[in-house]
Design a protein around this motif. Structure first.
Motif, PDB file in Angstrom:
ATOM      1  N   ALA A 197       0.819  -1.219   0.000  1.00 15.23           N
ATOM      2  CA  ALA A 197       0.000   0.000   0.000  1.00 15.23           C
ATOM      3  C   ALA A 197       0.854   1.270   0.000  1.00 15.23           C
ATOM      4  O   ALA A 197       0.608   2.210  -0.763  1.00 15.23           O
ATOM      5  N   GLU A 198       1.884   1.312   0.819  1.00 16.76           N
ATOM      6  CA  GLU A 198       2.724   2.505   0.921  1.00 16.76           C
ATOM      7  C   GLU A 198       3.457   2.760  -0.390  1.00 16.76           C
ATOM      8  O   GLU A 198       3.608   3.916  -0.807  1.00 16.76           O
ATOM      9  N   GLU A 199       3.868   1.701  -1.038  1.00 14.30           N
ATOM     10  CA  GLU A 199       4.563   1.845  -2.329  1.00 14.30           C
ATOM     11  C   GLU A 199       3.615   2.445  -3.369  1.00 14.30           C
ATOM     12  O   GLU A 199       4.013   3.304  -4.173  1.00 14.30           O
ATOM     13  N   ASN A 200       2.355   2.015  -3.348  1.00 17.53           N
ATOM     14  CA  ASN A 200       1.377   2.552  -4.308  1.00 17.53           C
ATOM     15  C   ASN A 200       1.070   4.020  -4.020  1.00 17.53           C
ATOM     16  O   ASN A 200       0.818   4.806  -4.941  1.00 17.53           O
ATOM     17  N   ARG A 201       1.079   4.397  -2.728  1.00 15.80           N
ATOM     18  CA  ARG A 201       0.866   5.816  -2.386  1.00 15.80           C
ATOM     19  C   ARG A 201       1.993   6.671  -2.949  1.00 15.80           C
ATOM     20  O   ARG A 201       1.754   7.762  -3.519  1.00 15.80           O
ATOM     21  N   VAL A 202       3.244   6.177  -2.787  1.00 14.93           N
ATOM     22  CA  VAL A 202       4.410   6.903  -3.298  1.00 14.93           C
ATOM     23  C   VAL A 202       4.319   7.064  -4.816  1.00 14.93           C
ATOM     24  O   VAL A 202       4.589   8.144  -5.372  1.00 14.93           O
ATOM     25  N   LYS A 203       3.898   5.974  -5.498  1.00 19.17           N
ATOM     26  CA  LYS A 203       3.774   6.049  -6.964  1.00 19.17           C
ATOM     27  C   LYS A 203       2.734   7.096  -7.369  1.00 19.17           C
ATOM     28  O   LYS A 203       2.937   7.852  -8.324  1.00 19.17           O
ATOM     29  N   GLY A 204       1.603   7.126  -6.616  1.00 20.53           N
ATOM     30  CA  GLY A 204       0.571   8.115  -6.927  1.00 20.53           C
ATOM     31  C   GLY A 204       1.066   9.529  -6.743  1.00 20.53           C
ATOM     32  O   GLY A 204       0.766  10.424  -7.553  1.00 20.53           O
ATOM     33  N   GLU A 205       1.833   9.776  -5.688  1.00 16.81           N
ATOM     34  CA  GLU A 205       2.342  11.117  -5.430  1.00 16.81           C
ATOM     35  C   GLU A 205       3.382  11.518  -6.477  1.00 16.81           C
ATOM     36  O   GLU A 205       3.415  12.672  -6.927  1.00 16.81           O
ATOM     37  N   LEU A 206       4.252  10.599  -6.864  1.00 17.80           N
ATOM     38  CA  LEU A 206       5.265  10.903  -7.882  1.00 17.80           C
ATOM     39  C   LEU A 206       4.612  11.226  -9.213  1.00 17.80           C
ATOM     40  O   LEU A 206       5.044  12.148  -9.933  1.00 17.80           O
ATOM     41  N   LEU A 207       3.580  10.457  -9.576  1.00 19.96           N
ATOM     42  CA  LEU A 207       2.875  10.723 -10.840  1.00 19.96           C
ATOM     43  C   LEU A 207       2.183  12.087 -10.789  1.00 19.96           C
ATOM     44  O   LEU A 207       2.221  12.864 -11.757  1.00 19.96           O
ATOM     45  N   LYS A 243      -0.415  11.038 -22.453  1.00 15.78           N
ATOM     46  CA  LYS A 243      -1.226   9.818 -22.538  1.00 15.78           C
ATOM     47  C   LYS A 243      -0.618   8.835 -23.536  1.00 15.78           C
ATOM     48  O   LYS A 243      -0.067   9.233 -24.553  1.00 15.78           O
ATOM     49  N   GLY A 244      -0.701   7.543 -23.229  1.00 17.95           N
ATOM     50  CA  GLY A 244      -0.209   6.498 -24.130  1.00 17.95           C
ATOM     51  C   GLY A 244       1.064   5.825 -23.649  1.00 17.95           C
ATOM     52  O   GLY A 244       1.491   4.809 -24.219  1.00 17.95           O
ATOM     53  N   LEU A 245       1.700   6.379 -22.593  1.00 23.19           N
ATOM     54  CA  LEU A 245       2.916   5.754 -22.063  1.00 23.19           C
ATOM     55  C   LEU A 245       2.588   4.458 -21.321  1.00 23.19           C
ATOM     56  O   LEU A 245       1.553   4.341 -20.669  1.00 23.19           O
ATOM     57  N   ARG A 246       3.491   3.476 -21.472  1.00 24.20           N
ATOM     58  CA  ARG A 246       3.302   2.187 -20.763  1.00 24.20           C
ATOM     59  C   ARG A 246       4.047   2.174 -19.431  1.00 24.20           C
ATOM     60  O   ARG A 246       3.700   1.403 -18.540  1.00 24.20           O
ATOM     61  N   PHE A 247       5.103   2.970 -19.320  1.00 22.63           N
ATOM     62  CA  PHE A 247       5.801   3.102 -18.049  1.00 22.63           C
ATOM     63  C   PHE A 247       6.573   4.415 -18.059  1.00 22.63           C
ATOM     64  O   PHE A 247       6.765   5.041 -19.114  1.00 22.63           O
ATOM     65  N   VAL A 248       7.008   4.803 -16.877  1.00 21.67           N
ATOM     66  CA  VAL A 248       7.766   6.024 -16.737  1.00 21.67           C
ATOM     67  C   VAL A 248       8.754   5.846 -15.593  1.00 21.67           C
ATOM     68  O   VAL A 248       8.474   5.140 -14.624  1.00 21.67           O
ATOM     69  N   SER A 270       4.654   1.455 -13.738  1.00 21.19           N
ATOM     70  CA  SER A 270       3.850   0.969 -14.864  1.00 21.19           C
ATOM     71  C   SER A 270       2.625   1.844 -15.034  1.00 21.19           C
ATOM     72  O   SER A 270       2.007   2.286 -14.053  1.00 21.19           O
ATOM     73  N   LEU A 271       2.231   2.083 -16.278  1.00 18.21           N
ATOM     74  CA  LEU A 271       1.080   2.931 -16.589  1.00 18.21           C
ATOM     75  C   LEU A 271       0.128   2.201 -17.517  1.00 18.21           C
ATOM     76  O   LEU A 271       0.531   1.316 -18.273  1.00 18.21           O
ATOM     77  N   ASP A 272      -1.149   2.584 -17.463  1.00 12.22           N
ATOM     78  CA  ASP A 272      -2.145   2.073 -18.394  1.00 12.22           C
ATOM     79  C   ASP A 272      -2.188   3.042 -19.570  1.00 12.22           C
ATOM     80  O   ASP A 272      -2.574   4.211 -19.400  1.00 12.22           O
ATOM     81  N   PRO A 273      -1.798   2.617 -20.777  1.00 14.98           N
ATOM     82  CA  PRO A 273      -1.728   3.559 -21.917  1.00 14.98           C
ATOM     83  C   PRO A 273      -3.087   4.114 -22.309  1.00 14.98           C
ATOM     84  O   PRO A 273      -3.158   5.144 -22.994  1.00 14.98           O
ATOM     85  N   LEU A 274      -4.172   3.487 -21.897  1.00 11.55           N
ATOM     86  CA  LEU A 274      -5.516   3.959 -22.244  1.00 11.55           C
ATOM     87  C   LEU A 274      -5.987   5.066 -21.308  1.00 11.55           C
ATOM     88  O   LEU A 274      -7.008   5.704 -21.555  1.00 11.55           O
ATOM     89  N   LEU A 275      -5.266   5.286 -20.209  1.00 13.06           N
ATOM     90  CA  LEU A 275      -5.649   6.310 -19.232  1.00 13.06           C
ATOM     91  C   LEU A 275      -4.695   7.491 -19.307  1.00 13.06           C
ATOM     92  O   LEU A 275      -3.516   7.357 -19.668  1.00 13.06           O
ATOM     93  N   SER A 276      -5.212   8.640 -18.903  1.00 11.79           N
ATOM     94  CA  SER A 276      -4.375   9.842 -18.852  1.00 11.79           C
ATOM     95  C   SER A 276      -3.432   9.741 -17.662  1.00 11.79           C
ATOM     96  O   SER A 276      -3.665   8.947 -16.739  1.00 11.79           O
ATOM     97  N   LYS A 313      -5.546   6.028 -10.026  1.00 15.31           N
ATOM     98  CA  LYS A 313      -5.630   4.558  -9.935  1.00 15.31           C
ATOM     99  C   LYS A 313      -4.742   4.037  -8.808  1.00 15.31           C
ATOM    100  O   LYS A 313      -5.142   3.158  -8.034  1.00 15.31           O
ATOM    101  N   TYR A 314      -3.536   4.605  -8.700  1.00 16.95           N
ATOM    102  CA  TYR A 314      -2.624   4.164  -7.635  1.00 16.95           C
ATOM    103  C   TYR A 314      -3.119   4.596  -6.259  1.00 16.95           C
ATOM    104  O   TYR A 314      -2.977   3.868  -5.272  1.00 16.95           O
ATOM    105  N   PHE A 315      -3.738   5.788  -6.173  1.00 16.28           N
ATOM    106  CA  PHE A 315      -4.288   6.236  -4.884  1.00 16.28           C
ATOM    107  C   PHE A 315      -5.461   5.354  -4.442  1.00 16.28           C
ATOM    108  O   PHE A 315      -5.615   5.034  -3.264  1.00 16.28           O
ATOM    109  N   LYS A 316      -6.322   4.975  -5.426  1.00 18.83           N
ATOM    110  CA  LYS A 316      -7.449   4.088  -5.110  1.00 18.83           C
ATOM    111  C   LYS A 316      -6.953   2.724  -4.610  1.00 18.83           C
ATOM    112  O   LYS A 316      -7.490   2.160  -3.656  1.00 18.83           O
TER     113      LYS A 316
END
Length: 574
Positions: A331-341, A350-355, A371-377, A384-387
């Motif tokens: 969970a904490e790792e996903n929070r960090v990813k959400g904040e960095l994004l 939009k369209g990137l698969r990872f960053v 990792s990113l979903d290319p269909l999402l902004s 998504k990571y915060f959820k």
């Protein structure tokens, strides 16, 4: 001792002498194979057991109390209809077979008739059949026309005795001699007593191997040597001795006792035998002990199976819970990813698969690949990571208490399993069965109405040492009750880090000496999961330092101000 014709002959003689003229007052059935007849002999009331059990087939008197079936089976109802108040005219053996016949004179307000209860004591083929004028009125174990059997046993069929074994009658000395000659011609080497006993057992009907051994032993003694037992010039050669022994050997019943346990019964004295007043008494003691042990073993096995199944379910549930917790740890790792994004939305499209972004939470200043979903902004990827973070955080809050609950359930189930492991009597199992039923592990049995019969509480295991009474709990429920009856200054003992019985040494206002404390610790170690081990740590303290947490399982406690003693947990130490 299997029920051979030799012993049945002597048992029948005892029953005939006692029961003739008696009247059947009550008939019940205690299980699918065993019937009970209450007979008034004119002097006293006795209980006659007729069992067709494969291992315990017998007809004998008994003093053992057994609970009858709540609903009488059809054959029991048939016997009540035809044999209630019937007079016993004779108890006899059919020829020299393992068949006991009880002749009965039955009267009603409108008729009189003679019937026979035929008890076939033949191992797995044992049966009880009610016969009138050669016709079957009913049988405990019936057959039909479609069954692949030589005998038809159902109402209205003609009764036919079981087919005799292909063996010589013990009274037919010529046939025994013929078989002995054939046996001797087809073997080589010297003949010893065991081989001759096995010949008698295999060639003569109605003689079990222990009886055959006794025959050979007596024949050797009477003739002077084993060789003379096979000589026509002997005083009584073996082929004549067999019949004489079967007919004339007096009834001197006994039970064999080994290490305080009855292991067999005989109609003649044997090494290690303890004389009994009658053969019926010897049979009753032996079979009661054997049935009690089998009943105990079966019940213990059933309870252990139920507990092990429950432990397996809890372990599976616990494993799933821990796997989900392991996922929730991210969970904490996903929070960090959400904040960095979120902080780098301006630099993504939009369209990137990872960053790869600089992780400012990393003291070394490294980068984190996300990792990113290319269909999402980029913004929706961050959401998504915060959820996911929030979901895992809530899951952790739910799963941690569930994990603790499952761990407590597992510990509780393992404690019951440890009590089953040291259970020695049916009393030890009775409350454990109640405990499992209350816990929902076992299905509750249908209650049977009992008039004027109060449930007797199972006693604690009780010991005494240097004048101090010591009580040991048999299960979690007794451990609970033991705490309630102990005084604050009594000594409480429990094995450290193992499931064990609670032990209370009653101080009775005085001091408990070291020897008594050590004795109590050994009892505690023996009745524990560590039974049989060495240097088992046993904690002890005063009862006032033992607390039961509110809402905890039966038998669970916490304690303080304790000391520890090391003891052996082997039986010989106690």
């Amino acid at each position: 001792m299997p029920q051979d014709a030799f012993h049945i002959r002597r048992s029948v003689a005892e029953l005939n002498a006692l029961l003739v003229g008696g009247k059947i007052n009550r008939i019940s059935q205690v299980n699918k194979d065993e019937l009970t007849f209450i007979v008034y002999t004119g002097k006293s009331t006795v209980k006659l057991i007729v069992s067709a059990n494969a291992s315990n087939a017998r007809v004998c008197l008994s003093t053992t109390e057994k609970e009858p079936l709540a609903v009488a089976p059809n054959f029991c109802m048939l016997l009540r209809k035809h044999l209630q108040n019937a007079e016993i005219r004779a108890v006899r053996q059919h020829e020299f077979e393992r068949i006991v016949e009880i002749d009965l004179h039955c009267t009603t307000d409108f008729s009189e008739s003679d019937r026979t209860l035929v008890c076939e004591l033949m191992g797995k083929y044992s049966n009880v059949v009610l016969v009138e004028k050669g016709t079957v009125l009913g049988a405990l174990k019936t057959t039909s026309l479609v069954d692949d059997t030589h005998r038809i046993l159902f109402t209205g069929a003609k009764y036919v005795y079981p087919t005799p074994q292909d063996k010589a009658s013990p009274l037919d000395s010529e046939e025994i001699l013929k078989r002995l000659k054939n046996f001797m011609e087809n073997r080589s080497g010297d003949l010893d007593k065991e081989t001759l006993a096995e010949f008698v057992f295999g060639a003569v009907s109605g003689v079990a191997l222990p009886t055959a051994r006794e025959m050979v032993k007596r024949a050797e003694k009477e003739n002077g040597s084993l060789a003379l037992c096979l000589s026509p010039s002997a005083k009584t050669p073996i082929w004549k001795f067999v019949g004489a022994f079967c007919l004339n050997e007096p009834n001197n019943p006994c039970v064999r006792v080994e290490k305080g346990v009855i292991t067999d019964f005989f109609a003649f004295p044997v090494d290690g035998g303890v004389a009994t007043p009658s053969l019926c008494k010897a049979q009753d003691e032996f079979y009661t002990k054997r049935e009690t042990k089998k009943g105990f073993d079966d019940k213990k096995r059933r309870l252990e199976s139920a507990v092990k199944t429950q432990i397996k379910k809890i372990n599976k549930r616990l494993q799933e819970c821990r796997e989900k917790l392991c996922e929730a740890e991210k969970a904490e790792e996903n929070r960090v990813k959400g904040e960095l994004l979120t902080a780098n939305l301006y630099a993504m499209e939009k369209g990137l698969r990872f960053v790869e972004l600089v992780n400012w939470y990393d003291e070394a200043g490294g980068k984190m690949k996300i990792s990113l979903d290319p269909l999402l902004s980029p913004a929706k990827n961050a959401q998504k990571y915060f959820k996911l973070y929030n979901k895992q955080k809530r899951a952790k809050e739910i799963l941690l208490p569930r994990e603790r609950e499952d761990e407590n359930e597992l510990s509780y189930a393992e404690s019951i399993l440890s009590f089953l492991a040291v259970a020695e009597t049916d009393e030890d199992l009775k409350e454990i069965e109640t405990e499992l039923t209350e816990a929902g592990v076992l299905r509750a049995q249908k209650a049977v109405a009992k008039k004027n019969k109060k449930e007797t509480p199972i006693p604690f295991r009780e010991y005494e040492h240097n004048g101090k009474k010591i009580l040991v709990g048999r299960n979690n429920l007794q451990n609970e009750r033991l705490l309630k009856i102990a005084s604050p200054d009594d000594i409480w003992l429990h094995v450290q880090k193992y499931h064990s019985s609670h032990v209370i040494i009653f101080a009775e206002g005085g001091q408990v000496c070291d020897e008594t404390l050590l004795y109590g610790a050994k009892l505690c170690a023996y009745y524990s999961q560590a039974q049989g081990g060495d240097k088992i740590p046993v904690d002890y303290c005063k009862r006032k330092f033992v607390k039961k947490p509110k809402g905890s399982k039966a038998g669970f406690v916490t304690y303080t101000d304790y000391k520890t003693v090391l003891v052996n947990a082997r039986l010989e130490e106690n």
